[in-house]
Design an enzyme around this catalytic site. Sequence first.
Site, PDB file in Angstrom:
ATOM      1  N   GLY A  22       0.804  -1.216   0.000  1.00  0.00           N
ATOM      2  CA  GLY A  22       0.000   0.000   0.000  1.00  0.00           C
ATOM      3  C   GLY A  22       0.834   1.261   0.000  1.00  0.00           C
ATOM      4  O   GLY A  22       0.418   2.286   0.533  1.00  0.00           O
ATOM      5  N   TYR A 176     -15.543  -5.272   7.464  1.00  0.00           N
ATOM      6  CA  TYR A 176     -14.248  -4.607   7.619  1.00  0.00           C
ATOM      7  C   TYR A 176     -13.656  -4.916   8.995  1.00  0.00           C
ATOM      8  O   TYR A 176     -12.472  -5.252   9.114  1.00  0.00           O
ATOM      9  CB  TYR A 176     -14.402  -3.102   7.429  1.00  0.00           C
ATOM     10  CG  TYR A 176     -13.105  -2.339   7.576  1.00  0.00           C
ATOM     11  CD1 TYR A 176     -12.076  -2.503   6.658  1.00  0.00           C
ATOM     12  CD2 TYR A 176     -12.903  -1.460   8.640  1.00  0.00           C
ATOM     13  CE1 TYR A 176     -10.882  -1.800   6.796  1.00  0.00           C
ATOM     14  CE2 TYR A 176     -11.722  -0.751   8.779  1.00  0.00           C
ATOM     15  CZ  TYR A 176     -10.711  -0.932   7.849  1.00  0.00           C
ATOM     16  OH  TYR A 176      -9.529  -0.246   7.996  1.00  0.00           O
TER      17      TYR A 176
END
Length: 314
Positions: A22, A176
Amino acid sequence: MPRQDFDITVPDLTGRRAVVTGASDGIGLGIALRLAAAGAEVVMPVRNPRKGEEAAARIRERIPDANLSLRALDLSSLASVEELGKTLLDEDRPLHILVNNAGVMTPPDRRTTADGFELQFGTNHLGHFALVHHLLPLLRAGRARVTSQVSVAANRNAINWDDLNWERSYNGMRAYSQSKIAFGLFGLFGLELDRRSKAAGWGITSNLSHPGVAPTSLLAARPEVGRAKDTLGVRLIRTLSARGVIVGTVHTAQLPALHAATSPEAKGGAFYGPSGPGRLGGPPAEQKPYTRLRGIEDAQRIWRMSEELMGVHS
């Protein structure tokens, strides 16, 4: 209200090889920049090559002699994760730092990975789980520090053990939370990577970090996950951050992971995050793990289930 600036010191990392997932934007980009500034060679596995090139260029604007290299990685594809593992294994160079930072958050509708897993569970947890599995020989060779980034969302909701892929019903935030709880159980002491490393003598130190709350791109418009515009939540967070109220900034949000991954004082099996009110912003510090991340039986269960889902064994 004026915001009080703070920072941490990153030690000299010359001769160290680091991988940051990321790293093409947000917190990951900031972490990669700081590691490169400290002298590390930084491998940036990215899904979008254009964004990766732009991120590397931004780092080199600040650090002209930065030692960077891009690799292809889509954490939502186990084949892509395996391919990166093979590439780095073929290079046969020890890894000293791995920051598992990438993630996807709350697509409004249920989506799946290339392998059929619910997108958040498959990307945030299983993708990183598989990455560590493939890189284990290099991590052992480098006696690496592995820092896994979770979220304040791991402090609420639970793992949906009877329906890990949310096939019977879907709730984006609960899914999530599950992905981050599972990932935290994998990464933390007794829960499970650090415990296994100690038991087997791998020499790997594994710990957790969380960024608090900051105006990153996770809740921003993300057409690739079905979110056409910024959420109300991210607009509120930007306002509070700009005014120096409670939450952090993109800069401060990177500091807990940086501390956990590089500080000589950071320990295996420990949990690091912001130390301000509500643990949402402020300087990084060691914290008591969230209740949902303390169950050894849950950690061993999620490890076994993850191996079964991916057809691997460590």
